[in-house]
Design an enzyme around this catalytic site. Structure first.
Site, PDB file in Angstrom:
ATOM      1  N   CYS A 113      -3.329   1.852   6.453  1.00  0.00           N
ATOM      2  CA  CYS A 113      -3.526   1.277   7.787  1.00  0.00           C
ATOM      3  C   CYS A 113      -4.028   2.332   8.766  1.00  0.00           C
ATOM      4  O   CYS A 113      -4.629   1.992   9.774  1.00  0.00           O
ATOM      5  CB  CYS A 113      -2.221   0.666   8.272  1.00  0.00           C
TER       6      CYS A 113
ATOM      7  N   GLU B  37       4.117  -3.710  12.238  1.00  0.00           N
ATOM      8  CA  GLU B  37       3.171  -2.618  11.958  1.00  0.00           C
ATOM      9  C   GLU B  37       2.024  -3.256  11.191  1.00  0.00           C
ATOM     10  O   GLU B  37       2.209  -3.666  10.041  1.00  0.00           O
ATOM     11  CB  GLU B  37       3.831  -1.519  11.108  1.00  0.00           C
TER      12      GLU B  37
ATOM     13  N   GLU C 182       8.170   2.606  15.063  1.00  0.00           N
ATOM     14  CA  GLU C 182       9.101   3.012  14.012  1.00  0.00           C
ATOM     15  C   GLU C 182       9.246   4.529  14.071  1.00  0.00           C
ATOM     16  O   GLU C 182       8.499   5.222  14.751  1.00  0.00           O
ATOM     17  CB  GLU C 182       8.561   2.599  12.648  1.00  0.00           C
TER      18      GLU C 182
ATOM     19  N   ASN D   7       0.802  -1.233   0.000  1.00  0.00           N
ATOM     20  CA  ASN D   7       0.000   0.000   0.000  1.00  0.00           C
ATOM     21  C   ASN D   7       0.832   1.278   0.000  1.00  0.00           C
ATOM     22  O   ASN D   7       0.414   2.272  -0.594  1.00  0.00           O
ATOM     23  CB  ASN D   7      -1.029  -0.016   1.133  1.00  0.00           C
TER      24      ASN D   7
HETATM   25  P1  NAD Z   1       0.334  -8.972   3.718  1.00  0.00           P
HETATM   26  O1  NAD Z   1       0.448  -9.289   5.164  1.00  0.00           O
HETATM   27  O2  NAD Z   1      -0.396  -9.907   2.847  1.00  0.00           O
HETATM   28  O3  NAD Z   1       1.785  -8.820   3.063  1.00  0.00           O
HETATM   29  C1  NAD Z   1       2.748  -7.942   3.561  1.00  0.00           C
HETATM   30  C2  NAD Z   1       4.107  -8.434   3.151  1.00  0.00           C
HETATM   31  O4  NAD Z   1       4.372  -9.670   3.822  1.00  0.00           O
HETATM   32  C3  NAD Z   1       4.261  -8.710   1.673  1.00  0.00           C
HETATM   33  O5  NAD Z   1       5.566  -8.339   1.248  1.00  0.00           O
HETATM   34  C4  NAD Z   1       4.103 -10.217   1.581  1.00  0.00           C
HETATM   35  O6  NAD Z   1       4.747 -10.787   0.484  1.00  0.00           O
HETATM   36  C5  NAD Z   1       4.764 -10.649   2.873  1.00  0.00           C
HETATM   37  N1  NAD Z   1       4.343 -11.963   3.360  1.00  0.00           N
HETATM   38  C6  NAD Z   1       3.188 -12.626   3.080  1.00  0.00           C
HETATM   39  N2  NAD Z   1       3.182 -13.821   3.700  1.00  0.00           N
HETATM   40  C7  NAD Z   1       4.345 -13.921   4.370  1.00  0.00           C
HETATM   41  C8  NAD Z   1       4.901 -14.906   5.229  1.00  0.00           C
HETATM   42  N3  NAD Z   1       4.268 -16.038   5.487  1.00  0.00           N
HETATM   43  N4  NAD Z   1       6.114 -14.673   5.790  1.00  0.00           N
HETATM   44  C9  NAD Z   1       6.758 -13.520   5.552  1.00  0.00           C
HETATM   45  N5  NAD Z   1       6.294 -12.554   4.749  1.00  0.00           N
HETATM   46  C10 NAD Z   1       5.083 -12.737   4.174  1.00  0.00           C
HETATM   47  O7  NAD Z   1      -0.266  -7.490   3.678  1.00  0.00           O
HETATM   48  P2  NAD Z   1      -0.632  -6.642   2.396  1.00  0.00           P
HETATM   49  O8  NAD Z   1      -1.934  -7.158   1.886  1.00  0.00           O
HETATM   50  O9  NAD Z   1       0.535  -6.528   1.480  1.00  0.00           O
HETATM   51  O10 NAD Z   1      -0.832  -5.185   3.058  1.00  0.00           O
HETATM   52  C11 NAD Z   1      -2.026  -4.785   3.613  1.00  0.00           C
HETATM   53  C12 NAD Z   1      -1.978  -4.892   5.130  1.00  0.00           C
HETATM   54  O11 NAD Z   1      -0.872  -4.180   5.649  1.00  0.00           O
HETATM   55  C13 NAD Z   1      -3.191  -4.246   5.782  1.00  0.00           C
HETATM   56  O12 NAD Z   1      -3.702  -5.078   6.809  1.00  0.00           O
HETATM   57  C14 NAD Z   1      -2.647  -2.973   6.399  1.00  0.00           C
HETATM   58  O13 NAD Z   1      -3.357  -2.475   7.483  1.00  0.00           O
HETATM   59  C15 NAD Z   1      -1.264  -3.358   6.745  1.00  0.00           C
HETATM   60  N6  NAD Z   1      -0.419  -2.176   6.846  1.00  0.00           N
HETATM   61  C16 NAD Z   1      -0.002  -1.735   8.085  1.00  0.00           C
HETATM   62  C17 NAD Z   1       0.766  -0.602   8.195  1.00  0.00           C
HETATM   63  C18 NAD Z   1       1.247  -0.101   9.534  1.00  0.00           C
HETATM   64  O14 NAD Z   1       2.190   0.665   9.556  1.00  0.00           O
HETATM   65  N7  NAD Z   1       0.661  -0.509  10.621  1.00  0.00           N
HETATM   66  C19 NAD Z   1       1.144   0.088   7.056  1.00  0.00           C
HETATM   67  C20 NAD Z   1       0.717  -0.364   5.826  1.00  0.00           C
HETATM   68  C21 NAD Z   1      -0.055  -1.520   5.736  1.00  0.00           C
END
Ligand code: NAD
Length: 464
Positions: free
Chosen positions: A273, A239, A443, A141
């Site tokens: 997020c 996060e 962070e 995102n």
């Molecule tokens: P996701 O959890 O599907 O993926 C995030 C990252 O993790 C990707 O690079 C993905 O390839 C990797 N990943 C997936 N499975 C993994 C595993 N088993 N082991 C290690 N890495 C793995 O999330 P998304 O759909 O890419 O992003 C959306 C989510 O991120 C939303 O829930 C959003 O709220 C959250 N988000 C949080 C923040 C914050 O700062 N709190 C910021 C941005 C997004």
């Protein structure tokens, strides 16, 4: 458009699409397990020399990196518009944020002080020791800023970094890795490894040479990473998701609260997020607030994200669009914003929904799309109770003219980042992170380099 290259590829390729049109823009080679291991080992080999770089020289290299990012700001921004569908205004801000975060943490190597603690029989000092290889895992995102929030303080603290971008949005991170080399960072100090979460991301968790994982993404994946890190007591920052409340009291500047609410909820098509996706309005002004909200939502400019007047572009993928749309099937939609007349691409208009109660999915779940739910509250205690009735706790806003109430409510909402009479975005010089299931650790801010180092205590006896 220049597509960055990568040395990896044994893990196949992924076709990256432009979400505004669904047109393919690049086939990106992915790393397999062996290539991931080799990159981690190279980062481990680069670590002793990087840690030993004199603080002023490490600072200079990070400032060089910031300067090279600045020179390529427009290129990075256009790459993000194409790869992530971000509005050009946001994408320029995001590339600028990488530059600013690098400059901010470039000041850290010369200022990462320990303490001198009074003790009997000698002197006692503490040191911040770099950890080694840090693995940064980034979601789709906000590909550029979230990468920078991890790699800049980690590098400043003397670590080497391996970074895995999201499968859907690898291009800007890959370009940043090229720019780091151009800026003079030695090989192996900052390596971007495009690949699958289940391959590259998981290897960061299981590989013993990765000493810390810095993960941003969904709460479900974050929990799995936390469990995996337990095996090696691996350091971890999480996060995660959010479902933040925007609390509007009757004494607020209602016009301002209503005018700013769409930006707080629909920026980045709601894939944020920190999105204020729940609006709580004091019951006496609930109807008036909705009247004011309607034109503000209808004005919110949804269009081709490369246009300078764009306030919202497409969603990231067909999957994300369909997942958000599914929540709307049984929802009571009160206001619908602008739509784009596009035959392809992943578009949805902004929507305001009125849940039947706090158990409704649209009120409880993180939809991660351009949908905001509005409910009334009776008094301050009810507002706080409703705001806190969620497993998440990332951000939130409070609109009121009563300073005492603003502070009382800000202290009572269980959330890491609150803003009063505004929807403050993340500021790199202040700490950012979540309460409850929105995360672990913080962070950014002045203390970020501490979380990329271990405190070592050394006692020196003066009794010879
Ligand atoms: P996701 O959890 O599907 O993926 C995030 C990252 O993790 C990707 O690079 C993905 O390839 C990797 N990943 C997936 N499975 C993994 C595993 N088993 N082991 C290690 N890495 C793995 O999330 P998304 O759909 O890419 O992003 C959306 C989510 O991120 C939303 O829930 C959003 O709220 C959250 N988000 C949080 C923040 C914050 O700062 N709190 C910021 C941005 C997004």
């Amino acid at each position: 458009m220049r597509i960055p290259t990568t040395a990896f590829g044994a893990g196949g390729t992924v076709t990256v699409l432009n979400p505004a049109t669904a047109d393919p823009i690049a086939d990106v080679p992915l790393a397999d397990l062996a290539e991931t291991d080799a990159a981690i080992e190279a980062a481990h080999r680069a670590f002793p020399a990087w840690r030993a770089v004199a603080p002023a020289d490490r600072a200079r290299l990070l400032r060089n990196f910031a300067a090279v990012v600045e020179e390529h700001l427009e290129e990075l921004a256009l790459l993000e518009v194409a790869n992530a569908g971000h509005t050009i205004g946001n994408a320029r801000w995001e590339a600028g944020n990488v530059r600013d975060v690098l400059n901010y943490y470039a000041a850290a190597p010369e200022r990462h002080f320990g303490k001198q603690i009074p003790v009997p029989g000698g002197i006692d000092v503490t040191f911040h020791e770099a950890l080694g290889v840090v693995g940064v895992i980034v979601p789709w995102n906000f590909p550029m800023p979230i990468a920078g929030w991890g790699f800049a303080p980690a590098l400043a603290a003397g670590n080497t970094v391996v970074l895995k971008p999201a499968e859907l949005t690898p291009l800007t991170a890959m370009r940043l890795a090229e720019l780091a080399l151009e800026a003079g960072l030695p090989e192996g100090v900052f390596t971007v490894i495009p690949g699958k979460g289940s391959v590259v991301g998981e290897r960061f968790v299981t590989h013993p040479l990765v000493r810390k994982v810095c993960f941003t993404g969904s709460t479900a994946v974050g929990k799995g990473i936390m469990r995996g890190c337990a095996d090696q007591v691996k350091r971890l920052t999480l996060e995660l998701g959010g479902k933040s409340a925007n609390i509007v009291f009757a004494d607020a500047d209602l016009e301002k609260a209503a005018a700013s609410a769409p930006g707080g909820a629909f920026d980045n098509a709601g894939q944020d997020c920190c999105a204020r996706s729940r609006i709580l309005v004091e019951h006496t002004v609930y109807e008036r607030f909705l009247e004011l909200l309607q034109p503000a939502v209808e004005r919110f400019k949804v269009t081709d994200p490369s246009r300078p007047d764009a306030e919202m572009g497409p969603l990231i993928s067909a999957r994300q669009r369909d997942s958000v749309a599914a929540y709307l099937k049984n929802a009571d939609v009160a206001i619908t914003g602008q739509t784009v007349d596009a035959s392809s691409g992943f578009w949805l208009p902004p929507r305001v929904v009125l849940p039947r109660g706090t158990d409704d999915d649209v009120w409880r779940h993180e939809l991660f799309g351009p949908v905001v739910a509005v409910l009334p509250f009776t008094d301050e205690a009810d507002a706080i109770a409703k705001a806190n009735d969620t497993e998440y706790g990332l951000s939130g806003s409070i609109f009121t003219r009563d300073l005492g109430r603003a502070l009382r409510v800000a202290r009572s909402v269980e959330s890491g980042n609150l803003s009063v009479n505004s929807h403050s975005s993340v500021r790199y010089w202040t700490p950012f992170g979540g309460f409850k299931q929105s995360g672990l650790g913080r962070e950014l801010g002045p203390d970020a380099p501490d979380s990329f180092s271990e405190v070592k205590n050394v006692f020196i006896s003066t009794d010879i």
